[in-house]
Design an enzyme around this catalytic site. Structure first.
Site, PDB file in Angstrom:
ATOM      1  N   CYS A 172      40.673  36.171  38.472  1.00 34.51           N
ATOM      2  CA  CYS A 172      41.654  35.989  39.548  1.00 34.51           C
ATOM      3  C   CYS A 172      42.731  37.071  39.490  1.00 34.51           C
ATOM      4  O   CYS A 172      43.201  37.552  40.532  1.00 34.51           O
ATOM      5  CB  CYS A 172      42.278  34.601  39.470  1.00 34.51           C
ATOM      6  N   ASP A 173      43.127  37.450  38.293  1.00 33.87           N
ATOM      7  CA  ASP A 173      44.076  38.559  38.150  1.00 33.87           C
ATOM      8  C   ASP A 173      43.482  39.858  38.680  1.00 33.87           C
ATOM      9  O   ASP A 173      44.139  40.601  39.420  1.00 33.87           O
ATOM     10  CB  ASP A 173      44.451  38.752  36.673  1.00 33.87           C
ATOM     11  N   THR A 174      42.245  40.149  38.293  1.00 34.24           N
ATOM     12  CA  THR A 174      41.674  41.432  38.668  1.00 34.24           C
ATOM     13  C   THR A 174      41.353  41.494  40.159  1.00 34.24           C
ATOM     14  O   THR A 174      41.584  42.535  40.799  1.00 34.24           O
ATOM     15  CB  THR A 174      40.426  41.753  37.830  1.00 34.24           C
TER      16      THR A 174
END
Length: 399
Positions: A172-174
């Site tokens: 989700c961060d990337t």
């Protein structure tokens, strides 16, 4: 190619840990000049994150090194008047301001959208947060795993017996960082055409749901909720991970022709005419029986042997590798995916970092410099601020 697509673009980066730094790393690889603003004496939290305690103590943890090559580091205290003045000069000359604070934090520091616009009307201001800056969840804290759970992603990861499980990397961060980089690039093109800056509000929750593709669209379009299938592909059979003589092998025989070829190659032509497996929907309904038959047939050769034989016949197949094995593939060497830099904290040692996976006119863009030590460019701050202001004034006059 000597000029990168974003050469001359100036990015003021207030981000920490992963989503934001990953975004600005992608922009840097494309040529942007990224100045990372860090809290004096502390810096990005990622400086203390990673598997090597010594690097963490030195403020150059592996998590930081992975996402911050090619950037400059300035220590600024945005509560200090002198540092505020330097920050605002940089802000006036920036093309992009990037932050991943919780909603409202930057405004409470005195830099709401209106004030940012008064300082720099051409600014592309991008914020990355868990849930966006509007709506009932906008104030909630979020980390990657929190978002993974709230998207339903964890509910379909693993098998029916093991789900819910976390995806094995901070997806989700990337994906949030990638979408932010895409949106910033689009906003810069929009500014080139109109002269107007933009306010970009990136929600990791929404970006992650968008990236889940068929798992979401099958439910929205057909009302069919996804379920955990472990290493199997829900859309086809046989398509998933199978067992060979010496290890796992992924096979994606998603087309009828591929299925028939697979059955003949493994010495089980009778599977083609078996009514349980004769067409796609029947194969999906009898997936367990089909997989058991194929596992037995594949047990006669190694995964590498089957990979070579199946691919040569047009049936997609590949071994299941570890991360170290994956990084040693000759394909990555051929495309110059991993760059080698000087290690900022260990003289004489190399530091290996990954690229973006995109070749521009055949060129793989690598970071031009090593990740910075905390405040490494403090001595340049006044000169840097003046240069940015001068360049921005020249560009505004030309436009």
């Amino acid at each position: 190619m000597h000029v990168r697509p974003l050469d001359g673009i100036r990015v003021l980066d207030l981000t920490n840990v992963l989503a934001g730094p990953y975004c600005s790393y992608q922009l840097m690889l494309l040529g942007a000049e990224v100045v990372k603003i860090e809290r004096p004496g502390q810096g990005d939290l990622a400086r203390s994150l990673g598997p090597d305690p010594a690097l963490n103590r030195d403020g150059i943890g592996a998590s930081f090194l992975a996402q911050n090559a090619g950037k400059k580091s300035l220590e600024l205290d945005l509560k200090d008047p002198a540092d505020q003045a330097c920050f605002e000069t940089l802000l006036g000359g920036a093309d992009v301001l990037l932050e991943n604070f919780r909603a409202g934090v930057l405004a409470r520091m005195g830099y709401d959208t209106d004030r940012l616009g008064r300082i720099n009307e051409r600014l592309v201001y991008c914020s990355i947060s868990g849930f966006g800056h509007t709506g009932p969840m906008s104030d909630a804290p979020a980390y990657d795993q929190i978002v993974q759970g709230l998207t339903g992603m964890m509910s379909i990861t693993g098998t029916p017996d093991t789900a819910p499980q976390r995806v094995g990397f901070p997806i989700c961060d990337t994906t949030g960082g990638l979408m932010a980089a895409l949106a910033i690039s689009a906003a810069l093109l929009h500014r080139e055409r109109t002269g107007q800056g933009s306010r970009l509000d990136v929600s990791m929750l929404e970006v992650s749901l968008s990236a889940m593709g068929w798992a979401v669209s099958n439910y929205l379009v057909s009302g069919v909720p996804p379920r955990p299938l472990g290493d199997q592909n829900a859309t086809a059979a046989p398509s998933g991970t199978f067992h060979t003589l010496d290890g796992p092998l992924n096979i994606a025989a998603n087309q009828q022709r591929q299925f028939e070829t697979l059955c003949h190659l493994v010495g089980s032509p009778e599977l083609v005419t078996d009514p349980r497996f004769s067409e796609r929907e029947q194969r999906k309904a009898h997936r367990a029986e089909l997989n058991a038959a194929l596992d037995a047939a594949l047990s006669t050769k190694s995964a590498a042997a089957w990979e070579s034989e199946l691919n040569a016949a047009g049936v997609p197949a590949a071994r299941v590798l570890t991360v170290p094995q994956a990084l040693e593939q000759p394909q990555l060497d051929h495309r110059r995916f991993v760059a080698e830099l000087e290690h900022p904290g260990r003289a004489g040692e190399p530091l290996r970092v990954v690229g973006s996976g995109v070749l521009f006119d055949g060129e793989a863009f690598a970071p031009p410099t090593s990740p910075p030590l905390l405040g490494e460019h403090n001595h340049e701050r006044q000169r840097l601020a003046r240069r940015w202001a001068s360049e921005a004034a020249e560009e505004a006059a030309a436009s």
